[in-house]
Design an enzyme around this catalytic site. Structure first.
Site, PDB file in Angstrom:
ATOM      1  N   GLU A  83       0.473  30.416  23.836  1.00  0.00           N
ATOM      2  CA  GLU A  83       0.625  31.868  23.922  1.00  0.00           C
ATOM      3  C   GLU A  83       0.711  32.395  22.494  1.00  0.00           C
ATOM      4  OE1 GLU A  83       3.525  35.496  25.283  1.00  0.00           O
ATOM      5  OE2 GLU A  83       4.339  33.533  24.814  1.00  0.00           O
TER       6      GLU A  83
ATOM      7  N   CYS B 195       9.169  38.496  18.965  1.00  0.00           N
ATOM      8  CA  CYS B 195       7.710  38.345  18.897  1.00  0.00           C
ATOM      9  C   CYS B 195       6.970  39.629  19.255  1.00  0.00           C
ATOM     10  CB  CYS B 195       7.244  37.195  19.788  1.00  0.00           C
ATOM     11  SG  CYS B 195       7.601  37.403  21.539  1.00  0.00           S
TER      12      CYS B 195
END
Length: 214
Positions: A63, A97
């Protein structure tokens, strides 16, 4: 670590484990013959994970994502946009993130937007953020450089230029757009490819937060 303490207390240790450590610990873990590896993070480390997994033919899910922009246009409430952007950037010391990584706006609203940002930073963390109990601390210089509360504000001539700039970069994890122009919002949602698109907010798609008071 609080997470490690309570995870080990309530989860079945035969099924779940937390291993903490530095990159050397991670390298040793990657030598093990796991059935599957899932990695969330940046592309440079993702390449290392993929290469290590390939040695043992371990399937991998990565990811990854590019930097997450915040687009602010002249129809938005600049004070609200500024507060939500700096809050999202500085939460957890910027080590999130999906935090806004940079801002794109037109030159005619840049100075006003920056003034609002400065004012809201003062409200959030006081005149000396180092003394604030609300501002998280950074582990080391490397984390500060790549994953900290630093927010570039860049100008574009048109909002289409902002979309074009995003499109030439790595696909962002999320795009934050601040606007009251429904046509522009539709364009942001439909044109750039990203993990998510959030309108007039930051971070709200990634968890549950108290209702806004502003």
């Amino acid at each position: 670590m609080v997470l490690t303490k309570y995870f080990n207390q309530y989860m079945d240790q035969d099924c779940f484990r937390i291993v903490t450590g530095d990159r050397h610990t991670a390298e040793e873990l990657l030598k093990q013959r796991f059935d599957y590896i899932m990695y969330t993070g940046n592309s440079s480390v993702g390449r290392l994970v993929m290469a290590a997994a390939a040695k043992n033919l371990i399937p991998v899910t990565l990811e990854l994502g590019g930097k997450s922009p915040a687009i602010v246009d002249s129809t938005s409430d600049l004070s609200v946009a500024a507060k939500r952007i700096v809050w999202g950037r500085c939460m957890n010391g910027g080590q999130t993130c999906v935090a806004p990584d940079y801002v794109l706006c037109k030159p005619d609203i840049r100075d006003e937007l920056l003034q609002h940002m400065k004012r809201h930073l003062l409200d959030l963390y006081g005149p000396d953020p180092r003394k604030s109990n609300s501002l998280s601390r950074i582990v080391d210089d490397k984390h500060y450089e790549f994953f900290g509360p630093i927010l570039p504000v860049m100008t574009v001539e048109t909002m289409q230029d902002a979309i074009d700039f995003i499109n030439i970069k790595e696909k962002p994890l999320v795009i934050y757009a601040f606007s009251e122009d429904s046509a522009f919002i539709d364009r942001v949602i439909s044109t750039p490819s990203s993990g998510a698109t959030v309108i007039n907010e930051t971070m709200s798609h990634a968890g549950t937060f108290p209702p806004r008071k502003y």
